[in-house]
Design a protein around this motif. Structure first.
Motif, mmCIF file in Angstrom:
data_model
loop_
_atom_site.group_PDB
_atom_site.id
_atom_site.type_symbol
_atom_site.label_atom_id
_atom_site.label_comp_id
_atom_site.label_asym_id
_atom_site.label_seq_id
_atom_site.Cartn_x
_atom_site.Cartn_y
_atom_site.Cartn_z
ATOM 1 N N LEU A 1 4.146 -0.323 5.707
ATOM 2 C CA LEU A 1 4.219 -0.957 7.223
ATOM 3 C C LEU A 1 4.375 -2.619 7.060
ATOM 4 N N LEU A 2 3.586 -3.150 6.163
ATOM 5 C CA LEU A 2 3.772 -4.555 6.012
ATOM 6 C C LEU A 2 4.955 -4.718 5.576
ATOM 7 N N MET B 1 -5.204 -3.767 8.851
ATOM 8 C CA MET B 1 -5.846 -4.245 7.393
ATOM 9 C C MET B 1 -7.408 -4.389 7.537
ATOM 10 N N LEU B 2 -7.812 -4.660 8.876
ATOM 11 C CA LEU B 2 -9.416 -4.769 9.113
ATOM 12 C C LEU B 2 -10.013 -3.587 9.167
ATOM 13 N N GLU C 1 -3.327 -14.034 3.448
ATOM 14 C CA GLU C 1 -4.485 -13.895 2.873
ATOM 15 C C GLU C 1 -5.301 -12.974 2.706
ATOM 16 N N LEU C 2 -5.104 -11.907 3.707
ATOM 17 C CA LEU C 2 -6.034 -10.682 3.550
ATOM 18 C C LEU C 2 -5.304 -9.823 2.505
ATOM 19 N N VAL C 3 -4.086 -9.761 2.343
ATOM 20 C CA VAL C 3 -3.364 -8.927 1.429
ATOM 21 C C VAL C 3 -3.821 -9.298 0.246
ATOM 22 N N PRO D 1 -16.160 -11.934 4.284
ATOM 23 C CA PRO D 1 -15.982 -13.303 4.808
ATOM 24 C C PRO D 1 -14.563 -13.474 5.315
ATOM 25 N N VAL D 2 -13.584 -13.017 4.448
ATOM 26 C CA VAL D 2 -12.178 -13.256 4.650
ATOM 27 C C VAL D 2 -11.759 -12.312 5.972
ATOM 28 N N MET D 3 -12.099 -11.234 5.835
ATOM 29 C CA MET D 3 -11.984 -10.362 7.183
ATOM 30 C C MET D 3 -12.542 -11.105 8.303
ATOM 31 N N ALA D 4 -13.900 -11.558 8.303
ATOM 32 C CA ALA D 4 -14.547 -12.078 9.461
ATOM 33 C C ALA D 4 -13.789 -13.436 9.851
#
Length: 438
Positions: free
Chosen positions: A345-346, A381-382, A333-335, A222-225
């Motif tokens: 890279l980030l 990241m996705l 949030e994704l991290v 859900p976080v990726m979505a």
């Protein structure tokens, strides 16, 4: 500036060069932002055209869809701030807003989302179209062909003069473009196509079509979505940019809307437009390590060095791109969700942004991070490969393109586009003075 006593419209008087003539031209008031001088009768009155390379000072249309104030970092759709939309709305709600001018109520939102889902499948014959491309083809090349090919499936009975058919075309395109994009990816890696799932939201279904395989069940994070939902909203429309202007210009001839969107995708593909997020990742990979950032910052300042920092600066924004602010928060949030502890890279991106935002060279030139700077990092990241980044942009922007096309077709002032030119070539020559005249 004067006001016309009859119509109460503002006007300007202009002295015409090389003559003793003065003419009066009306000024059309904007609800926000700069008003415009209506030069529609300039040629008829003076025999002169205007010259504006890149159309930087030319309004090509009236629009009620998107407002941008680049100096103050403002982006609004139908009056709603982009940050509020990206953090509070679903992409299909924003699509409805762009197409119809208002956010949907609950029943309208459910009906519209259902209509999108019901049109998400594509004709099985498109499998053969994909197989005609080499596996190593850039996905944007495939998308240009695949989306434009829909004009062959919806042609004989599509009348672009009919408002209902225009709305159906818009829904079809918004529904099918994620399916076509996921098919382009699956084809490139040799995996079977995955059909849409009507139980999923727009962004969830896209991730499902991209990453599911027949051998096992795929569960959408859900976080990726949510991150993808934000990306789609942030890219949905951006006023009269190169690709949107391409859509309007090609659509002004009355062409099939799916062919028109294919033209828009071709324009978006350029590295100065939609391809910039792909270029950001390549730049970060070239830098390679945070310890090398200052070397590349110095290269960017060197006028004799062709290197440029990708993802900084924008043709419109002379402030921090409001879309980049939302994406930066989504990135963190994704991290946290994905447990990323060591992403070089980030790290490079974050330190590069910090250095650039505190460097007088970039501050004086108002070179702030734009939407491309963080979008490529989030796509990565996705799990979305670099060559698909611009395709993701196209999936989102298709909604804005259809809204702009639909608005143009509804506009009684709409005419077929016909820009003028400043001719600087040879004057008349005689063929008899050449070998062909003997």
């Amino acid at each position: 500036m004067a006001k016309d006593n009859v119509s109460n419209r503002a006007s300007v008087r202009i002295s015409v060069p090389f003559t003793n003539q003065e003419i009066e031209l009306p000024v059309i008031q904007a609800s926000e932002g700069p008003s415009v001088i209506d030069i529609g009768e300039l040629y008829a009155k003076t025999g002169l055209f205007t010259y504006d390379p890149g159309f930087m000072s030319t309004a090509s249309c009236r629009s009620t869809i998107t407002y941008i104030d680049g100096d103050n970092g403002i982006l609004r759709h139908r009056g709603y701030d982009i940050t509020d939309l990206a953090t509070s709305a679903n992409f299909t709600d924003v699509a409805y807003l762009l197409l119809y001018g208002e956010l949907p109520n609950k029943s309208e939102a459910e009906k519209f989302a259902t209509e999108i889902k019901q049109h998400s499948m594509v004709h099985e014959q498109l499998h053969f179209l994909y197989r005609g491309f080499p596996r190593h083809s850039h996905p944007m090349a495939v998308m240009v062909g695949a989306v434009a090919s829909l004009s062959a499936f919806y042609h004989d009975y599509l009348d672009v003069r009919d408002r209902t058919q225009r709305e159906i075309s818009a829904i079809r395109l918004i529904a099918k473009i994620p399916t076509l994009a996921a098919m382009a990816y699956k084809y490139s890696i040799g995996q079977p196509f995955v059909y849409p799932d009507n139980n999923l939201s727009y962004s969830e279904d896209f991730l499902h079509m991209m990453f599911a395989v027949p051998a096992e069940k795929y569960k959408v994070n859900p976080v990726m979505a949510d991150a993808l939902n934000k990306l789609f909203i942030l890219h949905a429309d951006h006023e009269q940019n190169a690709s949107t202007s391409t859509v309007r210009l090609s659509g002004s001839s009355g062409a099939n809307p799916f062919a028109v969107i294919g033209a828009g995708i071709a324009s978006l593909w350029g590295p100065a437009h939609g391809g910039a997020n792909e270029a950001v990742i390549k730049m970060l990979e070239e830098i390679g390590h945070a310890s090398r950032i200052q070397i590349y910052v110095n290269k960017a300042k060197d006028k004799g060095d062709p290197f440029r920092l990708m993802g900084f600066g924008h043709r419109v924004y002379k402030n921090y791109d409001p879309r980049a602010t939302v994406l930066k928060a989504s990135c963190y949030e994704l991290v946290k969700e994905l447990g990323i502890k060591d992403d070089h890279l980030l790290d490079i991106a974050l330190k590069l942004e910090e250095i650039a935002l505190n460097d007088p060279y970039f501050i004086e030139r108002k070179l702030y991070p734009n939407v491309d700077f963080y979008s490529g990092i989030i796509y990565r990241m996705l799990g979305i490969p670099t060559q698909m980044f611009t395709v993701m942009f196209a999936v989102a922007r298709a909604t804005g393109w259809m809204a702009q096309w639909k608005e143009m077709m509804d506009d009684p002032e709409q005419k077929i586009g016909r820009p003028r030119q400043l001719y600087v070539g040879q004057t008349k020559r005689e063929l008899r003075d050449t070998p062909f005249g003997k």
